[in-house]
Design an enzyme around this catalytic site. Structure first.
Site, PDB file in Angstrom:
ATOM      1  N   ASP A  27       0.844  -1.194   0.000  1.00  0.00           N
ATOM      2  CA  ASP A  27       0.000   0.000   0.000  1.00  0.00           C
ATOM      3  C   ASP A  27       0.884   1.250   0.000  1.00  0.00           C
ATOM      4  OD1 ASP A  27      -1.734   2.068   0.569  1.00  0.00           O
ATOM      5  OD2 ASP A  27      -2.794   0.981   2.149  1.00  0.00           O
ATOM      6  N   ASN A  42      -6.356  13.188 -10.664  1.00  0.00           N
ATOM      7  CA  ASN A  42      -7.029  13.639 -11.892  1.00  0.00           C
ATOM      8  C   ASN A  42      -6.832  15.149 -12.016  1.00  0.00           C
ATOM      9  OD1 ASN A  42      -9.118  14.968 -10.328  1.00  0.00           O
ATOM     10  ND2 ASN A  42      -9.896  12.905  -9.925  1.00  0.00           N
ATOM     11  N   GLY A  57      -9.463   4.790  -6.307  1.00  0.00           N
ATOM     12  CA  GLY A  57      -8.138   4.162  -6.421  1.00  0.00           C
ATOM     13  C   GLY A  57      -7.144   4.665  -5.391  1.00  0.00           C
ATOM     14  N   ASP A  95      -5.687   7.494  -5.274  1.00  0.00           N
ATOM     15  CA  ASP A  95      -6.019   8.885  -4.913  1.00  0.00           C
ATOM     16  C   ASP A  95      -6.931   8.893  -3.680  1.00  0.00           C
ATOM     17  OD1 ASP A  95      -6.319  11.612  -5.075  1.00  0.00           O
ATOM     18  OD2 ASP A  95      -7.471  11.628  -6.945  1.00  0.00           O
ATOM     19  N   SER A 102      -1.773   5.497 -13.946  1.00  0.00           N
ATOM     20  CA  SER A 102      -2.679   5.283 -15.102  1.00  0.00           C
ATOM     21  C   SER A 102      -3.105   3.838 -15.338  1.00  0.00           C
ATOM     22  CB  SER A 102      -2.079   5.820 -16.411  1.00  0.00           C
ATOM     23  OG  SER A 102      -2.244   7.221 -16.505  1.00  0.00           O
ATOM     24  N   TYR A 127      -7.664   4.596 -15.303  1.00  0.00           N
ATOM     25  CA  TYR A 127      -7.315   5.220 -16.582  1.00  0.00           C
ATOM     26  C   TYR A 127      -6.924   4.218 -17.678  1.00  0.00           C
ATOM     27  CZ  TYR A 127      -7.727  10.021 -14.817  1.00  0.00           C
ATOM     28  OH  TYR A 127      -8.216  11.217 -14.333  1.00  0.00           O
TER      29      TYR A 127
HETATM   30  N1  AR6 Z   1      -1.362   1.662  -3.006  1.00  0.00           N
HETATM   31  C1  AR6 Z   1      -0.688   1.437  -4.148  1.00  0.00           C
HETATM   32  N2  AR6 Z   1      -1.272   1.289  -5.342  1.00  0.00           N
HETATM   33  C2  AR6 Z   1      -2.621   1.383  -5.382  1.00  0.00           C
HETATM   34  C3  AR6 Z   1      -3.415   1.619  -4.240  1.00  0.00           C
HETATM   35  C4  AR6 Z   1      -2.731   1.756  -3.001  1.00  0.00           C
HETATM   36  N3  AR6 Z   1      -3.366   1.999  -1.858  1.00  0.00           N
HETATM   37  N4  AR6 Z   1      -4.727   1.642  -4.622  1.00  0.00           N
HETATM   38  C5  AR6 Z   1      -4.748   1.418  -5.953  1.00  0.00           C
HETATM   39  N5  AR6 Z   1      -3.488   1.246  -6.409  1.00  0.00           N
HETATM   40  P1  AR6 Z   1      -5.746   4.270 -10.037  1.00  0.00           P
HETATM   41  P2  AR6 Z   1      -5.190   5.834 -12.458  1.00  0.00           P
HETATM   42  C6  AR6 Z   1      -2.987   0.990  -7.785  1.00  0.00           C
HETATM   43  O1  AR6 Z   1      -7.066   3.853 -10.559  1.00  0.00           O
HETATM   44  O2  AR6 Z   1      -5.344   4.635 -13.304  1.00  0.00           O
HETATM   45  C7  AR6 Z   1      -8.695   8.036  -9.404  1.00  0.00           C
HETATM   46  O3  AR6 Z   1     -10.074   8.054  -9.226  1.00  0.00           O
HETATM   47  C8  AR6 Z   1      -3.944   0.324  -8.747  1.00  0.00           C
HETATM   48  O4  AR6 Z   1      -3.911  -1.081  -8.585  1.00  0.00           O
HETATM   49  O5  AR6 Z   1      -5.654   4.656  -8.612  1.00  0.00           O
HETATM   50  O6  AR6 Z   1      -4.023   6.739 -12.692  1.00  0.00           O
HETATM   51  C9  AR6 Z   1      -8.135   9.434  -9.665  1.00  0.00           C
HETATM   52  O7  AR6 Z   1      -8.851  10.442  -8.960  1.00  0.00           O
HETATM   53  C10 AR6 Z   1      -3.364   0.746 -10.089  1.00  0.00           C
HETATM   54  O8  AR6 Z   1      -2.381  -0.175 -10.527  1.00  0.00           O
HETATM   55  O9  AR6 Z   1      -5.148   5.533 -10.874  1.00  0.00           O
HETATM   56  C11 AR6 Z   1      -8.301   9.571 -11.144  1.00  0.00           C
HETATM   57  O10 AR6 Z   1      -9.604  10.015 -11.487  1.00  0.00           O
HETATM   58  C12 AR6 Z   1      -2.670   2.068  -9.789  1.00  0.00           C
HETATM   59  O11 AR6 Z   1      -2.696   2.229  -8.368  1.00  0.00           O
HETATM   60  C13 AR6 Z   1      -8.086   8.176 -11.669  1.00  0.00           C
HETATM   61  O12 AR6 Z   1      -8.394   7.302 -10.584  1.00  0.00           O
HETATM   62  C14 AR6 Z   1      -3.346   3.274 -10.417  1.00  0.00           C
HETATM   63  O13 AR6 Z   1      -4.748   3.093 -10.358  1.00  0.00           O
HETATM   64  C15 AR6 Z   1      -6.640   7.941 -12.035  1.00  0.00           C
HETATM   65  O14 AR6 Z   1      -6.525   6.671 -12.608  1.00  0.00           O
END
Ligand code: AR6
Length: 192
Positions: free
Chosen positions: A25, A39, A47, A49, A132, A136
């Site tokens: 994490d 975003n 996610g 964020d 991403s 994304y």
């Molecule tokens: N620790 C590490 N990695 C994580 C965690 C965590 N706690 N949670 C998720 N991931 P994403 P994006 C990973 O969707 O694709 C948001 O709503 C996850 O498995 O968080 O850049 C923002 O506000 C994935 O591999 O980000 C934007 O609107 C990676 O983090 C949008 O999502 C990125 O997934 C951005 O999308």
């Protein structure tokens, strides 16, 4: 889309020691800055964020409101509030739309700009999520290559950074990072 790791991108030996791979994490990492896959509005989301905002507390969203958002491929910094990390560097990855809309360049720019911002703020240890590759939709194998290549390129020209942690939340990303890093290590030592 084909992304190859070229000879010119091969890392200097000491840079291998600066790279760490973790399955876990991002919000629990003990580094000076963690990078948020945010975003354009920088006002929280799902996610990683969402996890960062929950762990940091109310102070983070209040500071984010003062930033006027962030362009895709750029990065902005805030304090870390209740996080272990003193800072959060917010970057905005590209939404995957098939690969012909500059997505690879924009993703590379996220890593470069985050590291630029880290250096501007005297930060030497930094942890990245797999930008991403969640909501994304950027294909994970290509995103992995871009992340690793861009970070090694940056380390090769900026000695100040001491530690970079790639934090993978899922096994698929972790395996991709592990095999890419292993491959580069192997090729590199063959050429020594
Ligand atoms: N620790 C590490 N990695 C994580 C965690 C965590 N706690 N949670 C998720 N991931 P994403 P994006 C990973 O969707 O694709 C948001 O709503 C996850 O498995 O968080 O850049 C923002 O506000 C994935 O591999 O980000 C934007 O609107 C990676 O983090 C949008 O999502 C990125 O997934 C951005 O999308």
């Amino acid at each position: 889309m084909r992304i190859s790791v070229e000879m010119s991108h091969y890392p200097l030996t000491e840079n291998f020691r600066k790279i760490q791979l973790v399955l876990g994490d991002l919000t629990q990492q003990n580094v000076e800055a963690i990078v948020n896959a945010a975003n354009n509005a920088l006002l929280g989301g799902g996610g990683v964020d969402g996890a960062i905002h929950r762990a940091a507390g109310q102070g983070l969203i209040e500071e984010c409101r003062t930033l006027n958002g962030c362009e895709t491929g750029d990065a902005k910094i805030t304090k870390g509030y209740n996080l272990l990390a003193k800072h959060v560097i917010h970057t905005v990855g590209p939404v995957w739309r098939g690969g012909m809309r500059n997505e690879p360049e924009l993703l590379a720019s996220c890593y470069r700009r985050s590291l630029d911002v880290a250096l501007e703020n005297g930060i030497k240890t930094i942890a990245f999520p797999n930008i991403s590759t969640g909501v994304y939709g950027f294909p994970k194998p290509e995103a992995t290559k871009i992340a690793i290549q861009t970070v090694f390129d940056f380390l090769n020209s900026h000695n100040e950074i001491e530690r970079i942690v790639f934090v993978c939340f899922d096994n698929e990303n972790y395996s991709l990072y592990a095999s890419n890093l292993g491959e580069i290590r192997q090729n590199f030592s063959c050429n020594c």
